[in-house]
Design a protein around this motif. Sequence first.
Motif, mmCIF file in Angstrom:
data_model
loop_
_atom_site.group_PDB
_atom_site.id
_atom_site.type_symbol
_atom_site.label_atom_id
_atom_site.label_comp_id
_atom_site.label_asym_id
_atom_site.label_seq_id
_atom_site.Cartn_x
_atom_site.Cartn_y
_atom_site.Cartn_z
ATOM 1 N N LEU A 86 0.830 -1.185 0.000
ATOM 2 C CA LEU A 86 0.000 0.000 0.000
ATOM 3 C C LEU A 86 0.872 1.245 0.000
ATOM 4 O O LEU A 86 1.734 1.415 0.855
ATOM 5 N N THR B 164 -5.872 10.125 5.196
ATOM 6 C CA THR B 164 -5.822 8.925 4.369
ATOM 7 C C THR B 164 -6.742 7.860 4.917
ATOM 8 O O THR B 164 -6.786 7.613 6.117
ATOM 9 N N THR B 165 -7.493 7.235 4.000
ATOM 10 C CA THR B 165 -8.312 6.075 4.329
ATOM 11 C C THR B 165 -8.026 5.013 3.285
ATOM 12 O O THR B 165 -7.503 5.301 2.210
ATOM 13 N N PHE B 166 -8.365 3.725 3.597
ATOM 14 C CA PHE B 166 -8.126 2.675 2.615
ATOM 15 C C PHE B 166 -9.285 1.688 2.622
ATOM 16 O O PHE B 166 -10.011 1.557 3.590
ATOM 17 N N GLN C 4 -4.739 -5.235 0.384
ATOM 18 C CA GLN C 4 -4.989 -3.821 0.635
ATOM 19 C C GLN C 4 -4.168 -3.016 -0.359
ATOM 20 O O GLN C 4 -3.065 -2.584 -0.080
ATOM 21 N N THR D 85 -5.974 3.015 -1.856
ATOM 22 C CA THR D 85 -6.052 3.983 -0.777
ATOM 23 C C THR D 85 -6.496 5.325 -1.353
ATOM 24 O O THR D 85 -6.385 5.565 -2.560
#
Length: 304
Positions: A193, A209-211, A220, A223
């Motif tokens: 990521l 930041t979010t994912f 994952q 993002t």
Amino acid sequence: MLKLFILHHKSRTSAMASQQFSVTLVLLLLLHTAAKAKDNDGWSMKAPTEVRAIDGYPVVLPCSFTHPQHTHPSSMHVVWTLGHGRAATVLFRCSSLNNSQHCQSKPDQDQRYRMEGNHRNHDISLRINSATLEDSGRYYCHVELPGHHHTIVENTLGTRLRVEAAPHILDLSAEGSEESGFKALCHIQGSPLPDVQWIAPDGVVDGDTTFSLAQEAIGQYRTSSQLLDIKPGGQYTCTASNSLGKDQATLYILHPSPGKSTTKNYSFLLVLLLALALGTKLLLAFGVGVWVIRRTLRTSSVIN
């Protein structure tokens, strides 16, 4: 209305040498001793617990089996699935009947998948052409023996495939208004990521930041990051990087369109121009009418 320009710099840099990329055609990472699965009849399957691949390159998932008989079974089916149990997706299936040297798949078989090994040598390894981030997941190899005692041998632990890729910025945009304020949004994918940074007019700043999670929570690879309180007239760059490379894109924020007062002035001017055009047409029509009447009267006088 907010105006913006987006410049996507194709500045991805690779942190791997070309020699390493050639190795990744079949990149295997064995975290533990290859897992073995046995059944009551002495059959066993051997496969690694994890394999890593590079996005866009082929990868091989090793799997082999042993059996107690001195001779190879005359008929068998080879099956590879993504996932296990009822939720499993069959990716590859082939059949070898009556001591055939070939394991024949059906015509509708996805050509991205093919058996790399030779089942007559107890090797049923699977090759995936042009692996993608979406291919990350846990794979299971199976051997089915048709007959009166229908036997199914499988690697119950499975092989986890991790596909890695350099960062790629999917989208860069801005939203908001003068009343609520403007913010920039940057959506990225990559594995591992990527780390995200913003470069604003006053230097490097951190965004929120979010994912989102992919399959089995191991993929994952997407993002998103947002930068709040951006100003019209500014230039903002979203930069994403991981161990495989770097990508960046730049957002140019233009000043909003003219306000309501200017719009009203433009509207008034447009109405005035239309009125003048209509008035001119009426005057021309009136003049033509007068000229026709006078000409008619003169003609009548001459006749009399």
